[in-house]
Design an enzyme around this catalytic site. Structure first.
Site, mmCIF file in Angstrom:
data_model
loop_
_atom_site.group_PDB
_atom_site.id
_atom_site.type_symbol
_atom_site.label_atom_id
_atom_site.label_comp_id
_atom_site.label_asym_id
_atom_site.label_seq_id
_atom_site.Cartn_x
_atom_site.Cartn_y
_atom_site.Cartn_z
ATOM 1 N N CYS A 1 0.832 -1.197 0.000
ATOM 2 C CA CYS A 1 0.000 0.000 0.000
ATOM 3 C C CYS A 1 0.869 1.250 0.000
ATOM 4 O O CYS A 1 1.803 1.355 0.798
ATOM 5 C CB CYS A 1 -0.877 -0.027 1.241
ATOM 6 S SG CYS A 1 -1.955 1.365 1.349
ATOM 7 N N CYS B 1 -6.722 1.210 -0.775
ATOM 8 C CA CYS B 1 -6.453 0.374 0.390
ATOM 9 C C CYS B 1 -6.328 -1.085 -0.055
ATOM 10 O O CYS B 1 -7.139 -1.585 -0.824
ATOM 11 C CB CYS B 1 -7.587 0.518 1.392
ATOM 12 S SG CYS B 1 -7.399 -0.563 2.793
ATOM 13 N N GLU C 1 -25.779 -12.589 24.874
ATOM 14 C CA GLU C 1 -25.135 -11.450 24.212
ATOM 15 C C GLU C 1 -25.717 -10.152 24.769
ATOM 16 O O GLU C 1 -26.903 -10.068 25.070
ATOM 17 C CB GLU C 1 -25.366 -11.576 22.693
ATOM 18 C CG GLU C 1 -25.242 -10.319 21.878
ATOM 19 C CD GLU C 1 -23.839 -9.719 21.869
ATOM 20 O OE1 GLU C 1 -22.857 -10.469 21.775
ATOM 21 O OE2 GLU C 1 -23.755 -8.487 21.962
ATOM 22 N N CYS D 1 -9.580 -12.535 21.032
ATOM 23 C CA CYS D 1 -8.901 -11.625 20.099
ATOM 24 C C CYS D 1 -7.761 -10.897 20.805
ATOM 25 O O CYS D 1 -7.187 -9.965 20.257
ATOM 26 C CB CYS D 1 -9.901 -10.636 19.501
ATOM 27 S SG CYS D 1 -10.842 -9.757 20.729
HETATM 28 N N1 SAH Z 1 -19.129 -14.878 18.920
HETATM 29 C C1 SAH Z 1 -19.523 -13.783 18.088
HETATM 30 C C2 SAH Z 1 -19.224 -12.398 18.688
HETATM 31 C C3 SAH Z 1 -17.882 -12.197 19.312
HETATM 32 S S1 SAH Z 1 -17.437 -10.510 19.620
HETATM 33 C C4 SAH Z 1 -18.887 -13.911 16.709
HETATM 34 O O1 SAH Z 1 -17.959 -14.681 16.521
HETATM 35 O O2 SAH Z 1 -19.331 -13.224 15.801
HETATM 36 C C5 SAH Z 1 -17.856 -10.249 21.272
HETATM 37 C C6 SAH Z 1 -19.316 -10.024 21.522
HETATM 38 O O3 SAH Z 1 -19.483 -9.843 22.925
HETATM 39 C C7 SAH Z 1 -19.918 -8.781 20.865
HETATM 40 O O4 SAH Z 1 -21.062 -9.152 20.155
HETATM 41 C C8 SAH Z 1 -20.289 -7.871 22.055
HETATM 42 O O5 SAH Z 1 -21.452 -7.116 21.812
HETATM 43 C C9 SAH Z 1 -20.498 -8.870 23.153
HETATM 44 N N2 SAH Z 1 -20.325 -8.437 24.547
HETATM 45 C C10 SAH Z 1 -19.485 -7.502 25.038
HETATM 46 N N3 SAH Z 1 -19.544 -7.467 26.377
HETATM 47 C C11 SAH Z 1 -20.433 -8.422 26.757
HETATM 48 C C12 SAH Z 1 -20.902 -8.889 28.019
HETATM 49 N N4 SAH Z 1 -20.487 -8.364 29.155
HETATM 50 N N5 SAH Z 1 -21.820 -9.889 28.020
HETATM 51 C C13 SAH Z 1 -22.256 -10.436 26.871
HETATM 52 N N6 SAH Z 1 -21.846 -10.040 25.657
HETATM 53 C C14 SAH Z 1 -20.935 -9.047 25.595
#
Ligand code: SAH
Length: 475
Positions: free
Chosen positions: A71, A163, A350, A428
């Site tokens: 890039c 990008c 969630e 992550c």
């Molecule tokens: N497993 C899903 C999302 C992972 S990202 C996938 O792979 O797509 C993490 C997620 O946790 C997000 O959707 C966020 O909104 C949620 N999150 C953040 N804090 C939280 C909490 N205290 N309790 C429940 N969910 C939560």
């Protein structure tokens, strides 16, 4: 060592933001753009007690792992951090980072980890991999509108229409948006003053469906919203232009929506979402599961690698069809629905209401009837649900996929009392993963598998999935 001094330094390591790290004269120097193996002359920019920040003055001898960034904006753009490092070396560094976090922070015995660590799954073609782009809109020094990426460690916006990690389609969309901004004199948002209207442009692309959504984030109330409603002249013009541009490039323009954010904050999205054209979601597929995704919901940004990640999670879960599974931090139910086909029952939890709605719809879309979703913070909702759902079968597998800060300790305690056979942890951030693995192993769980997946090529981020087996699983 003083500011503006030029010093010779060998770069030996990479920092968390991808800066090269080297030692000289008892100082630890952080040098943006330098990579391990580089021998450089560094120009000191800032000095603290025993560390300093510098930029590259001259490369005396380049690292064998140094490559020309693909890039043209790589040096200025804050989006990628390590394009100047060969992809093989990036993978090696991330692989080691996960190993180090699990052993040093997680307390896992290195020899044990050696046996069950599968290393990192990289991409064959690590370019144009993102399905989501979020561009800030602002003004430059001369008062002209700008849309692009924040430059490194700042909120200056640099325009970059080539990008290498977003889809080229995004540049076409930005071109149309720029035309609307100038034709209708739309005022970009000014972060410092908290004034102006257009804040961000989000683009989401379903890689397997070809569906494209554009979501504009605006700072507008009352009458100011008139410009942003379906049927208004600016929106009609934009919809027409986007339809043409997107459809011509082989994708399907399915949705334009407007999100309202009137707070002076770094958080991109507000809570309110209005449709301008089409629905307020797009569909995408991972494997043979179809997903409906709202701009307010989390969805993994690299669909090619996500499939590999979820397949690894599924493999680690060792489902036979009789298990009750809890998927915590489940988002729009992606992992839940992936697992539901192989499990007896899945409960997803969630915190974002729109994501839970998406998850419920997604179960229906896929004719999956053995998955149930609940809205709430996992640390509060799971203990409660676990009590209330007294008819629920005993929990066999827990999957967690928390944001970077990892799991709340209260939740970890609850998970232990639920006594699952296995815990699958998708993470992550390897550092908080290490911390939580330490907790779980101190409470009777044992690490049996670990695999890193490169979801964020050319950045320092890395995704990891690990499996742990509990006392019940060990018999
Ligand atoms: N497993 C899903 C999302 C992972 S990202 C996938 O792979 O797509 C993490 C997620 O946790 C997000 O959707 C966020 O909104 C949620 N999150 C953040 N804090 C939280 C909490 N205290 N309790 C429940 N969910 C939560």
């Amino acid at each position: 060592m003083n500011k503006n001094e030029i010093v010779k330094v060998n770069i030996t390591d990479l920092g968390t933001d991808g800066e090269g790290i080297g030692k000289t004269d008892g100082f630890i120097l952080f040098v943006k753009g330098a990579v391990p193996g580089d021998e450089i002359e560094a120009h000191i920019l800032k000095v603290k007690k025993n560390l300093g920040y510098a930029k590259i003055e001259r490369i005396l001898s380049p690292s064998p792992d140094r490559v020309e960034p693909k890039c043209t904006a790589a040096n200025r753009c804050g989006g990628c951090q390590i394009q100047q490092l060969s992809y093989e070396k990036q993978l090696e560094i991330k692989k080691k980072k996960v190993f180090d976090c699990l052993t040093r922070i997680g307390g896992v015995d290195p020899e044990t980890l050696e046996k069950c660590y599968e290393g990192i799954i990289g991409m064959e073609e690590p370019w144009h991999y993102r399905n989501k782009a979020q561009y800030p809109v602002g003004i430059d020094k001369d008062g002209n509108p700008r849309i692009g990426f924040y430059s490194y460690h700042s909120h200056n916006i640099i325009e970059n229409d080539e990008c290498e990690i977003e889809k080229p389609l995004c540049a076409l969309i930005l071109k149309e948006l720029r035309a609307i901004i100038s034709r209708f004199d739309i005022e970009p948002y000014n972060e410092e003053l908290g004034r102006g209207v257009l804040r961000h442009c989000l683009i989401r692309t379903g890689f397997s469906t070809g569906e494209v959504m554009v979501c504009l984030v605006v700072n507008a109330k009352g009458k100011e919203m008139n410009n942003w409603k379906a049927g208004s002249e600016p929106m009609e013009t934009l919809v027409k232009a986007l339809k043409e541009a997107v459809d011509k490039s082989g994708f399907k323009f399915v949705s334009l929506c407007v999100n309202v954010n009137t707070k002076n904050t770094n958080v991109i999205l507000g809570d309110k979402l209005y449709p301008v054209y089409g629905p307020t979601y797009i569909n995408d597929m991972i494997g043979d599961v179809i997903f409906r995704i709202s701009p307010l919901s989390f969805y993994q940004v690299n669909p090619v690698q996500t499939k590999k990640l979820y397949e690894k999670a599924l493999e680690y879960a060792e489902l036979t069809g009789n298990e009750t599974v809890w998927d915590l931090y489940c988002g729009i139910g992606t992992i839940s629905l992936f697992l539901a086909k192989k499990a007896k029952k899945v409960y997803g939890v969630e915190i974002v209401p729109e994501a839970v709605e998406n998850a419920k719809e997604n179960a229906k879309l896929n004719n999956i009837s053995n998955a149930e979703f609940f809205c709430g913070a996992a640390e509060d909702a799971v203990p409660r649900l676990n009590r209330e759902l007294t008819n629920a079968e005993r929990c066999d597998v827990i999957v967690v996929d928390p944001p970077r800060k990892g799991c709340d300790e209260k939740l970890l305690h609850t998970m232990i009392t639920m006594d699952p056979i296995r815990i699958i942890y998708v993470s992550c951030d390897p550092a908080t993963l290490g911390r939580d693995v330490k907790f779980l192993t101190e409470h009777g769980y044992r690490l049996t598998g670990a695999c890193a997946v490169d979801q964020f090529c050319h950045s320092m981020h890395v995704e990891t999935v690990v499996s742990l087996i509990g006392p019940r699983g060990r018999g």
